[in-house]
Every structure is written in structure tokens, then in C-alpha cells.
Design an enzyme around this catalytic site. Sequence first.
Site, PDB file in Angstrom:
ATOM      1  N   ASN A  55     -55.660 -87.360-136.229  1.00  0.00           N
ATOM      2  CA  ASN A  55     -56.343 -86.902-137.470  1.00  0.00           C
ATOM      3  C   ASN A  55     -56.986 -88.305-137.715  1.00  0.00           C
ATOM      4  O   ASN A  55     -56.533 -89.418-137.262  1.00  0.00           O
ATOM      5  CB  ASN A  55     -55.566 -86.237-138.564  1.00  0.00           C
ATOM      6  N   TYR A  90     -50.062 -75.674-129.532  1.00  0.00           N
ATOM      7  CA  TYR A  90     -51.567 -75.979-129.074  1.00  0.00           C
ATOM      8  C   TYR A  90     -51.904 -75.316-127.501  1.00  0.00           C
ATOM      9  O   TYR A  90     -53.015 -74.513-127.377  1.00  0.00           O
ATOM     10  CB  TYR A  90     -51.877 -77.542-129.039  1.00  0.00           C
ATOM     11  N   HIS A  97     -59.864 -76.378-136.823  1.00  0.00           N
ATOM     12  CA  HIS A  97     -60.708 -77.594-136.022  1.00  0.00           C
ATOM     13  C   HIS A  97     -61.886 -76.617-135.421  1.00  0.00           C
ATOM     14  O   HIS A  97     -61.942 -77.175-134.295  1.00  0.00           O
ATOM     15  CB  HIS A  97     -59.898 -78.526-135.203  1.00  0.00           C
TER      16      HIS A  97
END
Length: 485
Positions: A127, A337, A54
Site C-alpha cells: 500500500n 489473494y 482494489h
Amino acid sequence: MMKKKLTTSAGAPVTNNQRSQTAGKRGPVLMQDYKLFEKLAHQNRERIPERVVHAKGWGAMGTFTVTKDISKYTRAKLFSEVGKQTPILSRFSTVAGEMGAADTERDVRGFSLKFYTEEGNWDLVGNNTPVFFLRDGYKFPDFIHTQKRHPKTNLRSPEAMWDYWSLSPESLHQVTILMSDRGIPISPMHMNGYGSHTFSFWNNDGERFWVKFHFKTQQGHKHYTNEETAEVIGQTREKYQEELYGAIEQGKFPKWTMKVQIMPEADAEKTPYNPFDLTKVWPHADYPLIEVGEIELNQNPENYWQYIENAAYSPSNVVPGIGFSPDKVLQARIFSYADAHRYRLGTHYEALPANMPLNEVNHYHKDGAMRFFTNDFGNPDAYYEPNTKDGAFEDQSVEEPPMKINGDIMRYEENDTFGDYKQPGDLFRMFNAEQKARLYSNIAAAMDGVSMDIIERQLVHFDKADQEYGDGVRKALGISQMADY
Ligand code: NDP
């Protein structure tokens, strides 16, 4: 208006921003010219590691507005009453391409939203697809390696992608979406968003519900074909930035309707599919979409880097009333993350303007990079906990109700009888003849140069989803019968 005076980063006046300090007119440059060195040193540090996935993104600020009351499912304050508004920050992205990649490549799109609620930031890091290529986070690094560059050729490798996909039938659902028309949206505004994972809601009575989040584009779905996108990329690699930034500057604010699917906690034992499996959707007929609100993007950040590059989304950011589920990929992302942000941005990355909650933040994490806040609750003696020095203390009133999980500890294979083929088949059977034809030709194009044994293995998966699917791809590949290979 009075012109501002240029300074060094320490605030001293800069007397000449064009010329180095030299001994004599023809040089050399002096070691003492710290203003020159500061300028060069800053240039060397203008980049941080780009995201491993990303990397290329586009985003804007906006508002979430509640339009329907769902407070019987969740005590989350952002949903507490119709009309309530919460500021948000969005970031959309492609997955595989690096920061300089073209915007309109065939790829899954990231769809991330940060809700700055009064009880902390809630991040929905989703997404534009309701499912993913895998159902266990253990597989994620290997999968991503197949999407990035080959170690020797330094090129993307269709051989690696199809080798992996053909060995992982759980990927078929997502592969079918990726190769369908929805694989190349014309802009972030013309696609849906999905939280993808199953999360949980819990209400003031301590009841838990499983929940899936959907964001339906109000701009309509619009997509490029392979041929159209080749032309677009020939003209511009920055199509999404141009479209999203331009629309917001012109006051054409994009909107999405937020909806949820709600599953009572006990139903999870009964569904024929594992409701925590990221490769599966919950059929709308079983769990209908319930409207919740609307998101609108209405402000471009003054500085892209400060708000979009520095935006750090993490599924670990939930607020009271919203919780996790046993979804294995969600559990892995809860770790990875926040870990990625600590590495990429620095220890106190949540103190950056893009990530800073609007409510008061009180914690005892002490020093480290970006410690530019006092965090002493007005009393420097309260730097540990528990203390008698009026430091911040826990609030057990917002403890999540217990989640009952039974089972032996082991590394389980997914073994539900529902299988990997039904839902990709359901999706395929929704397509009309033109959509199917484009699906076949997109797959054939993506398989260009791939070894025949890998293609054979993948064709069997298409056959199992729907014989017409496998036959259509065969034809597009120029393989008319099984005997041809
Ligand atoms: P429904 O007929 O109720 O829903 C079909 C869904 O498919 C709609 O949400 C529609 O989105 C979406 N859709 C249409 N074209 C595509 C495409 N090319 N790629 C991805 N999604 C598309 O059926 P079910 O709920 O029974 O699901 C059937 C199949 O639809 C599933 O197997 C799944 O592949 C797909 N799907 C299901 C979703 C779900 O949450 N149940 C969500 C998205 C896809 P829209 O309304 O925005 O046009």
C-alpha cells in the site's frame, strides 16, 4: 499495408459485419446467424467479477535496477549484483471504490509490484501506507464491510466506519495517516509505496533477517485537500489514469527508490513492539533505511485489460531468498489473494500474459480453465510425480532455513505493553500546525452525521495518542469541552 480480413473467433471469414441474416428484407432474424450470436454472446461476457477490494486500478510496466549490494542479507537472484535489471509490472489502486469510482477519493492506495525474476515471480502487494487498520486477517472481511456499501441504503456509511474504528483502537495509526494530507495523493507517481508486512530475507549461509520494504517517490509527495479534490472530481473521475498514462507516453518515466529495513532474526524477541504487527512501523532510528535500487515505469501496456485488469498479485509469490514472517495479516493474505484470482480469473490464471513468469514453469497441476499450455516437459508420459519419465523434480538446494516458532496454540489477544497509541501520537507530533489543522478538519468532515456515542468513543483514542490531537478534533467538530457531550 494490406488490410486484415475480419474473422469469427474460429477464424472463418465474416462477410458482413453490419447486417443480420434475415428471411426476407423485413425479417425475422434466422437462428442460423451464428455470427450475430457470437458477437452478442461475447459482449455479454466482457466483464469478469471486479475485485472485492482494489477494484479501480492503474498500472504500467517498467524496470527494477539494483544500485546497492544487499547480497549478504538475501540470496534472491534479483538482488545478486549492482546494475542487475528485472522487468516489473505495477498496479496502483484505491481500496473501497468500485471500478467506476473517482480516482482521487480519500482512501488508502494499493501499491503492487510484480518482479519477473529468473527464479519465478516475486509479488510485493503493498500500500502507500506502512501500516494497516488491523493486525489479524480474521478481522479483514468485517472491516471491509464497513468500507463498502450499506446493505439497505446502498450508500457508503461513515457511521459503520467510525463505529468499527472506535471499537478497534489498533486502527488509529492508519486512520491518522488516512485523514492526514497523505490521504489523497494527486497521482500514483506522487506517493510512497510500502510492502507494509514484515517479510524475511535469507542468505546463502542460511541466516534469516526480518525485512520491511519501502519505495520512496522521486517525484515528491503531492496531495489534494478535500476542497481541491472536490473540484478535480467535478472535472474528471479518471485523474490517475490520465496522469500516469500521460507521463509515460511523454517519456516522463516515474521513479521510486527502493529501500529496506533489516532486523536480525533474534531482535524480534527484544523489540518493545511486536515487529510482526501490521499496525506498527519499525522506527527508522532503530532500523535505518538501506538503499537497494530503483524502480522506473517506462511502458504503458498496449491493452489495459490484458495487463492491468488481468494482473494477479499475491503475497504468496516469493522467490528463494525471500520468505514470510509470523505477521498474521500476511499469513491470511497468502491464502486469500491466490484464492481470489482462482475465483475471478480462473484456475490457470498464472498462464495469462500479465502473470506468466519469464522463466520456465514446470508443474503437475493438470487440467481446468485456461489450460492452454502443454506442460508435459517434452514427454507426455511424465504427468505424475515421482516418475522415471524425465519429468520435473524438486530442488532441495533452495529450501528455506527452518523458522523457529515457540508457543501454545490459541487465539491470542495482542497484549504487548507498547500499545496502540504511541506511534499514531509520534506521527501526529511530526505534523506542523497547518498539517494538524487539516487533519482535524478532514476527520470532522468524515464524521459528518455519525452518532455522538461513536464520536465520543473515538475522541478518547485521539486523546490517548496526544491530548492536542483530541482537542483539535473536538474543536473542528464544534465541541469545545468534554462537558458539551
Ligand atoms: P522518522 O522521522 O524517521 O520517519 C518519519 C516518516 O514519516 C518518514 O518516512 C516520512 O516519509 C513519513 N511521513 C511524513 N508525513 C507522513 C504522513 N502524513 N503520513 C505517513 N507518513 C508520513 O520517524 P519514525 O521512523 O520514528 O516514525 C515516526 C512516525 O512516522 C511513525 O509512527 C509512523 O506513523 C510514521 N512513519 C514511519 C515509517 C517507518 O517505517 N518508520 C514510515 C512511514 C511513516 P517520507 O520520508 O517519505 O516523507
